[in-house]
Design a protein around this motif. Structure first.
Motif, PDB file in Angstrom:
ATOM      1  N   PRO A   1     -54.798 -36.489 102.614  1.00 17.89           N
ATOM      2  CA  PRO A   1     -54.488 -35.216 102.862  1.00 17.89           C
ATOM      3  C   PRO A   1     -54.035 -34.238 101.594  1.00 17.89           C
ATOM      4  N   PHE A   2     -53.232 -34.831 100.954  1.00 11.15           N
ATOM      5  CA  PHE A   2     -52.857 -34.235  99.845  1.00 11.15           C
ATOM      6  C   PHE A   2     -53.889 -33.509  98.754  1.00 11.15           C
ATOM      7  N   PHE A   3     -54.833 -34.546  98.653  1.00 13.52           N
ATOM      8  CA  PHE A   3     -56.019 -34.198  97.997  1.00 13.52           C
ATOM      9  C   PHE A   3     -56.579 -33.117  98.547  1.00 13.52           C
ATOM     10  N   VAL A   4     -56.823 -33.005  99.963  1.00  9.10           N
ATOM     11  CA  VAL A   4     -57.630 -32.120 100.691  1.00  9.10           C
ATOM     12  C   VAL A   4     -56.832 -30.778 100.611  1.00  9.10           C
ATOM     13  N   LYS A   5     -55.484 -31.050 100.721  1.00  9.23           N
ATOM     14  CA  LYS A   5     -54.785 -29.565 100.725  1.00  9.23           C
ATOM     15  C   LYS A   5     -54.946 -28.918  99.396  1.00  9.23           C
ATOM     16  N   ALA A   6     -54.913 -29.718  98.150  1.00  3.46           N
ATOM     17  CA  ALA A   6     -54.825 -29.200  96.754  1.00  3.46           C
ATOM     18  C   ALA A   6     -55.993 -28.682  96.701  1.00  3.46           C
ATOM     19  N   ALA A   7     -57.250 -29.453  96.901  1.00  2.00           N
ATOM     20  CA  ALA A   7     -58.704 -28.588  96.889  1.00  2.00           C
ATOM     21  C   ALA A   7     -58.770 -27.339  97.602  1.00  2.00           C
ATOM     22  N   ALA A   8     -58.311 -27.339  98.812  1.00  2.76           N
ATOM     23  CA  ALA A   8     -57.923 -26.022  99.440  1.00  2.76           C
ATOM     24  C   ALA A   8     -57.313 -25.030  99.008  1.00  2.76           C
TER      25      ALA A   8
ATOM     26  N   GLU B   1     -51.519 -28.457  89.589  1.00  2.00           N
ATOM     27  CA  GLU B   1     -50.219 -27.697  89.916  1.00  2.00           C
ATOM     28  C   GLU B   1     -49.853 -28.163  91.321  1.00  2.00           C
ATOM     29  N   PHE B   2     -50.827 -28.159  92.272  1.00  2.00           N
ATOM     30  CA  PHE B   2     -50.206 -28.342  93.706  1.00  2.00           C
ATOM     31  C   PHE B   2     -49.900 -29.783  93.837  1.00  2.00           C
ATOM     32  N   LEU B   3     -50.487 -30.738  93.040  1.00  4.54           N
ATOM     33  CA  LEU B   3     -50.498 -32.290  93.159  1.00  4.54           C
ATOM     34  C   LEU B   3     -49.060 -32.637  92.581  1.00  4.54           C
ATOM     35  N   SER B   4     -48.874 -32.003  91.493  1.00  5.85           N
ATOM     36  CA  SER B   4     -47.619 -32.271  90.665  1.00  5.85           C
ATOM     37  C   SER B   4     -46.334 -31.666  91.343  1.00  5.85           C
ATOM     38  N   ASN B   5     -46.475 -30.853  92.139  1.00  3.12           N
ATOM     39  CA  ASN B   5     -45.140 -29.878  92.937  1.00  3.12           C
ATOM     40  C   ASN B   5     -45.620 -30.035  94.300  1.00  3.12           C
ATOM     41  N   PRO B   6     -45.884 -31.088  94.887  1.00  2.00           N
ATOM     42  CA  PRO B   6     -46.145 -30.997  96.437  1.00  2.00           C
ATOM     43  C   PRO B   6     -45.173 -30.468  97.466  1.00  2.00           C
ATOM     44  N   LEU B   7     -43.996 -29.802  96.847  1.00  2.00           N
ATOM     45  CA  LEU B   7     -43.069 -29.246  97.933  1.00  2.00           C
ATOM     46  C   LEU B   7     -43.998 -28.063  98.480  1.00  2.00           C
ATOM     47  N   MET B   8     -44.912 -27.571  97.710  1.00  2.00           N
ATOM     48  CA  MET B   8     -45.795 -26.355  98.048  1.00  2.00           C
ATOM     49  C   MET B   8     -46.456 -26.553  99.207  1.00  2.00           C
ATOM     50  N   PHE B   9     -46.798 -27.714  99.602  1.00  2.00           N
ATOM     51  CA  PHE B   9     -47.461 -28.296 100.774  1.00  2.00           C
ATOM     52  C   PHE B   9     -46.770 -28.015 102.076  1.00  2.00           C
ATOM     53  N   PHE B  10     -45.601 -27.884 102.043  1.00  2.00           N
ATOM     54  CA  PHE B  10     -45.028 -27.957 103.187  1.00  2.00           C
ATOM     55  C   PHE B  10     -44.201 -26.710 103.461  1.00  2.00           C
ATOM     56  N   ALA B  11     -44.752 -25.472 102.789  1.00  2.00           N
ATOM     57  CA  ALA B  11     -43.972 -24.406 103.142  1.00  2.00           C
ATOM     58  C   ALA B  11     -44.344 -23.763 104.732  1.00  2.00           C
TER      59      ALA B  11
END
Length: 412
Positions: free
Chosen positions: A233-240, A392-402
């Motif tokens: 799911p993290f990979f998918v979110k980063a790709a999106a 950038e997103f995978l190195s800083n996954p806090l951005m995923f949970f905004a």
């Protein structure tokens, strides 16, 4: 309408770009009674094996196509003599929905060769035919094979992919094993892509410490919602996120009209390995989903793929593809673009490696990433910028949970 009516069963449009199919097996014999929506014939396309349902209840009066024949969309396959009641219901339903839609067809792969009575026996004994290679001609599964497996004795039926049966060739002890339609489709599509698409490939590796921590912290929340939180799911979110910032990667190339067609939605195909080859169901409208929602949607999609009940609509309409070869132990690979898409990204196995942190060697979990794009659409600078966003997103996954409720990683 007369007391009885002959209802034509034709080959429907079972998916984007599929114009023909091969008749693999008749599941109902001539003169046999059938119920509405009962599977009557098994066909095989370049993407999947599909069981076509009866449009009405009645008697199967005609099999218009022989086993092994290839037919085009719209071709007559069979005729069913419907009873007056069934014919009347069919006439009223045709006005609203003239044909069975592709999403209503049952899709399964790989193709299993077995008689209808053997299939029924397998269901009664809870035996998975897809895992067997029968003792009959060309691997056809027989009743005795099913009974032996159900009794715990598989001497008469071997695991399908471990012991494929083929015809003996003229060269000594060589065995000739025909390609399955799924494997053949993979062979054709990958060869065409490698031949026709000028690939640019770039590799990255990132410190996955924060990514691992994010997964562990948010795993209980995902489990409460009914899904297991993996890295996918993290990979998918980063790709999106990268596709939103670089929309030219969320696109298809139409060389016939000399144009690039950018998708308004982020529909990401997820490559799933099977014994016959890769299948790539599509997760739709990813741009509007949170990590938790992506995890739940992926769990359902992968479950349907493993149970072999994907619909044709699950397999079409992708605008970008992810391959997670790290899930089966591969450290790094070179992904091949799925035409007419223009890019693909692959994620390898996270493993401990030495990184330079502030000038000092430090052992950290490292995620390898590789991405490929079509050089007719992008140059190296574009691929580098696209990968910059993913890392950038995978190195800083806090951005995923905004956008995730209660998504503060520091709360625990």
């Amino acid at each position: 309408m007369s007391e009885t009516a002959l209802v034509d069963v034709t080959l429907p449009d079972v998916g984007e770009g599929i114009a023909e199919a091969q008749v693999v097996e008749w599941l109902v014999a001539l003169g046999q009674a059938v119920s509405e929506d009962q599977s009557i014939v098994l066909i095989s396309t370049d993407k999947a094996a599909v069981e076509l349902p009866a449009p009405t209840s009645g008697i199967l009066r005609e099999q218009a196509v022989q086993i092994g024949a290839t037919v085009t969309v719209g071709s007559l396959l069979a005729r069913i003599e419907a009873t007056p009641e069934a014919a009347e219901r069919l006439a009223s339903s045709v006005a609203e929905s003239p044909t069975k839609t592709a999403s209503q067809l049952l899709v399964r792969t790989p193709v299993v060769s077995a008689a209808p009575s053997t299939r029924l026996l397998a269901r009664q004994l809870n035996v998975d035919l897809a895992r067997l290679f029968g003792s009959g001609p060309n691997g056809r599964i027989l009743d005795d094979d099913v009974r032996k497996v159900a009794a715990g004795n598989n001497a008469g039926a071997t695991i399908r992919r471990q012991s494929p049966e083929g015809s003996r060739s003229d060269h000594g002890n060589d065995i000739s094993v025909p390609l399955s339609r799924t494997r053949l489709a993979v062979a054709r599509s990958t060869a065409a892509s490698w031949r026709d698409v000028p690939h640019i490939v770039e590799f990255r590796q990132i410190d996955a410490t924060q990514l691992q921590r994010a997964k562990e912290v948010h795993r209980p929340r995902a489990e409460q919602k009914g899904s297991l939180l993996t890295f996918l799911p993290f990979f998918v979110k980063a790709a999106a996120a990268a596709l939103a910032r670089h929309p030219s990667f969320n696109a298809r190339l139409d060389m016939d009209h000399e144009q690039i067609i950018q998708s308004r939605q982020c529909n990401i195909g997820i490559a799933i390995a099977t014994d016959d080859g890769l299948t790539v169901p599509v997760l739709r409208n990813v741009e509007g989903l949170s990590i938790s929602e992506i995890a739940l949607a992926l769990a359902k999609l992968i479950d349907r793929a493993r149970r072999q009940v994907l619909s044709p609509s699950d397999l079409v309409g992708g605008s970008f593809t992810i391959t997670n070869f790290g899930s089966y132990g591969t450290w790094l690979g070179t992904p091949i673009i799925r035409m007419p898409e223009v890019a693909i990204v692959g994620f390898g196995r996270i493993q401990q490696s030495v990184l330079a942190i502030d000038g000092a060697p430090v052992v950290r979990p490292v995620l390898p990433i590789s991405a490929a794009t079509d050089h007719r659409v992008h140059d190296g600078i574009h691929l580098a910028a696209f990968l910059d966003t993913i890392t950038e997103f995978l190195s800083n996954p806090l951005m995923f949970f905004a956008d995730d409720t209660g998504g503060d990683m520091n709360a625990r």
